[in-house]
Scaffold this motif. Sequence first.
Motif, PDB file in Angstrom:
ATOM      1  N   GLY A 286      33.918  23.723  29.814  1.00  0.00           N
ATOM      2  CA  GLY A 286      32.676  23.202  29.259  1.00  0.00           C
ATOM      3  C   GLY A 286      32.646  21.700  29.111  1.00  0.00           C
ATOM      4  O   GLY A 286      31.731  21.161  28.482  1.00  0.00           O
ATOM      5  N   ASP A 287      33.623  21.003  29.681  1.00  0.00           N
ATOM      6  CA  ASP A 287      33.661  19.542  29.598  1.00  0.00           C
ATOM      7  C   ASP A 287      32.928  18.971  30.819  1.00  0.00           C
ATOM      8  O   ASP A 287      33.542  18.574  31.812  1.00  0.00           O
ATOM      9  CB  ASP A 287      35.116  19.062  29.556  1.00  0.00           C
ATOM     10  N   HIS A 288      31.617  18.931  30.724  1.00  0.00           N
ATOM     11  CA  HIS A 288      30.814  18.558  31.887  1.00  0.00           C
ATOM     12  C   HIS A 288      30.980  17.080  32.244  1.00  0.00           C
ATOM     13  O   HIS A 288      30.912  16.705  33.424  1.00  0.00           O
ATOM     14  CB  HIS A 288      29.347  18.888  31.620  1.00  0.00           C
ATOM     15  N   GLY A 289      31.179  16.237  31.224  1.00  0.00           N
ATOM     16  CA  GLY A 289      31.384  14.822  31.499  1.00  0.00           C
ATOM     17  C   GLY A 289      32.642  14.582  32.309  1.00  0.00           C
ATOM     18  O   GLY A 289      32.632  13.836  33.300  1.00  0.00           O
ATOM     19  N   ARG A 314      26.398  21.675  39.836  1.00  0.00           N
ATOM     20  CA  ARG A 314      26.441  22.581  38.688  1.00  0.00           C
ATOM     21  C   ARG A 314      26.632  21.800  37.383  1.00  0.00           C
ATOM     22  O   ARG A 314      26.019  22.123  36.351  1.00  0.00           O
ATOM     23  CB  ARG A 314      27.564  23.599  38.869  1.00  0.00           C
ATOM     24  N   ALA A 315      27.480  20.788  37.427  1.00  0.00           N
ATOM     25  CA  ALA A 315      27.692  19.976  36.226  1.00  0.00           C
ATOM     26  C   ALA A 315      26.433  19.185  35.881  1.00  0.00           C
ATOM     27  O   ALA A 315      26.120  18.980  34.699  1.00  0.00           O
ATOM     28  CB  ALA A 315      28.881  19.038  36.444  1.00  0.00           C
ATOM     29  N   GLN A 316      25.709  18.726  36.902  1.00  0.00           N
ATOM     30  CA  GLN A 316      24.438  18.041  36.636  1.00  0.00           C
ATOM     31  C   GLN A 316      23.467  18.978  35.928  1.00  0.00           C
ATOM     32  O   GLN A 316      22.804  18.585  34.956  1.00  0.00           O
ATOM     33  CB  GLN A 316      23.813  17.573  37.963  1.00  0.00           C
ATOM     34  N   GLU A 475      30.242  28.692  23.186  1.00  0.00           N
ATOM     35  CA  GLU A 475      31.118  27.620  22.699  1.00  0.00           C
ATOM     36  C   GLU A 475      32.002  27.074  23.827  1.00  0.00           C
ATOM     37  O   GLU A 475      32.294  25.879  23.865  1.00  0.00           O
ATOM     38  CB  GLU A 475      31.981  28.144  21.550  1.00  0.00           C
ATOM     39  N   LEU A 476      32.430  27.966  24.714  1.00  0.00           N
ATOM     40  CA  LEU A 476      33.309  27.529  25.792  1.00  0.00           C
ATOM     41  C   LEU A 476      32.558  26.673  26.801  1.00  0.00           C
ATOM     42  O   LEU A 476      33.016  25.587  27.174  1.00  0.00           O
ATOM     43  CB  LEU A 476      33.917  28.754  26.497  1.00  0.00           C
ATOM     44  N   ASN A 477      31.413  27.159  27.251  1.00  0.00           N
ATOM     45  CA  ASN A 477      30.667  26.418  28.280  1.00  0.00           C
ATOM     46  C   ASN A 477      29.172  26.719  28.118  1.00  0.00           C
ATOM     47  O   ASN A 477      28.652  27.650  28.751  1.00  0.00           O
ATOM     48  CB  ASN A 477      31.146  26.811  29.678  1.00  0.00           C
TER      49      ASN A 477
END
Length: 499
Positions: A286-289, A314-316, A475-477
Motif C-alpha cells: 500500500g505504499d503507492h509513493g 496502477r499506482a497512479q 489498511e494494507l492497500n
Amino acid sequence: MPPRTNDSAPDGGGHPVPPAPGAETTRPVRAEHARDTGRGDEVPGAAAPGRPATGRRARGLRLLSCAALLAVAASAGAVAVGGGRDGAGAGAADAAPAAVAGVLAGGDLGAGIRSLQAHLRAQPKDAAGWATLGTAYVEQARTQGDPSRYPQAERALRRSLALDPGNDQALAGQAALAAARHDFTGALAYADRALERNPYSERALCSRVDALVELGRYEEAEAAATTADRRRPGVPAFTRYAYVRELRGDVRTAREVLRRALRSAASPADVAYVATALGQLAWNQGDHGAALEHYARALAADDGYLPALEGRARAQAASGDRAGAVAALERIVARSPLPGPLVALGELYEDRDGDGDRARARDQYALVDAWTALARAGGVDAGLDTALAAADHGDAGAALRAARAEWDRRHSVHTADALAWALHVNGRDEEALPYARRATATGYRNAAFLYHRGVIEKAAGRDGAARDSLTAALELNPGFSPSGARAARAALKELGAAR
C-alpha cells in the motif's frame, strides 16, 4: 498487481516473476510477428522438415476473429509507441551463438533473434544456436503477450535436442517454455533434467524455483532459491529468493534482498527488472509513493518496460490520478493486450462511468476472452486468467470450471484465492471459506485476497471475521482496486449497521 510469476497476470493475476533481464518489449506485436512468421518457420528461409503447414493454416483461420480483435486493439499502440528499438536490422549471417547470446542479454531481443535466424540459416546444425533461439522466442512471447511464439519456441528447442540429445541448454529452454505455458509440473521435470547435465545452469535453477512457487510448494521453492543463490548468485536468483520470502510474509527480507539486487544491477535491463520488483512489493504494502519512485527508476533505465508501465498506472490510479492511469493503460493494452491490464482498464472505465464507458469496459473484457483463445492455441493453460476475469466480469459457471481445473493442477495461494472467489460468485460460500483461508495462510500480504476472504465470510454469516478481513484489506492497500475498495467500504458499513 498480478502475481509475479509466470502467470500472465501479471501475473495477472498470476504472472508472473517479472520477465528475465534482457527482455525486449518495444516492437508492436503484429509487426514483429508478421516479419518473423511470414513463412511459418522458426527461422525464415531455413529448412524445417516434418512440419505440415496446412494444420497451422486451418487453425489460423479458426482463430481469425480473435486475432483480428486483438489486432484492432494493438493498432493504436503501433502508432503510439513507434517502431521500437529493435529495428537495427539483422546481424551478420555468420554471427556466433555466444555473441548473439550476448546481444540477448544486452536487451535488444528483436535484433538478437534476427541475428540468430541469420546464423542458423548458415549453420543449421548448431544445436546451441537452436536452443538459444527457442529460449529467445519464449522471452519474446512472454514479454510481448504474443502466445503464438510458443509453438515456434517448441520447434526450435526440439530441433536442438534432435541435433544434440539431452543438451542442458535446450532442456532449460523447455523448462522455461513449459513454465510460460503454465505447465509447471513439466517445467519442474525439464529443469531437473537440465540440472542433472549442468548443475550450474542459471535458467534451469531459476525455472525450478518458478515451478515450485507456482505449484504451491513454497518450502521446496525456498530451498531451490537458496541453491540457485549459492550456485549462481545474481539478479535472477536474488529476485526469486525475494519473491519466495514475500509469499511467506517476510516482506522485510524480500525488500532488503531486492535492494541488494538493485545495487548489483549493472545493465539497464537489470535495473528496470529489479526496480519493478521493488515497485510491486511496495504496491502490495500500500505504499503507492514508494511504488511510483521505484517504477520511475525502472522507466529511467528502460522507458518501454511494460511491467513498470503497468505498475505505474496502477499506482497512479491508487494515488487518485485516474485520468493518467486510464491513458497509460490504454497505451499498454494497445501494445500488449494481456488480461491483467485489460481488466484493470475495464474497471477504471466502469469507475469513471462516463458516456460510453460501460461499453468500453465490455470491450476490454471481450479482449480477455480473445487473448485466452489465442493463448490456448499457443499451448498455454490460461485457467487462472480465465477464472479471475470471468468471476468478476463474465460467466460465473465458466469461472468455477476454470478455477477447479487450475486447483486440480496446482495448490498455490493464487489458485486457492481464485477457486474461493469463483465458488463465492456461484453462491457456494461455505465451500469457498477453506480456500479463502488457505490463500491467506502463508502470510502473503495481498489486499485482494483479504477482500475476497472478507466478502466470503460476510456472505457466510461470519460477521466478526468479515470485519477483520475487510478492514485488513483496506489498511494494507486502500487502492488495491477501484471497485473492490469501494465494495469493501460498503460491506464494512453494512456490517457496522448490523451490530
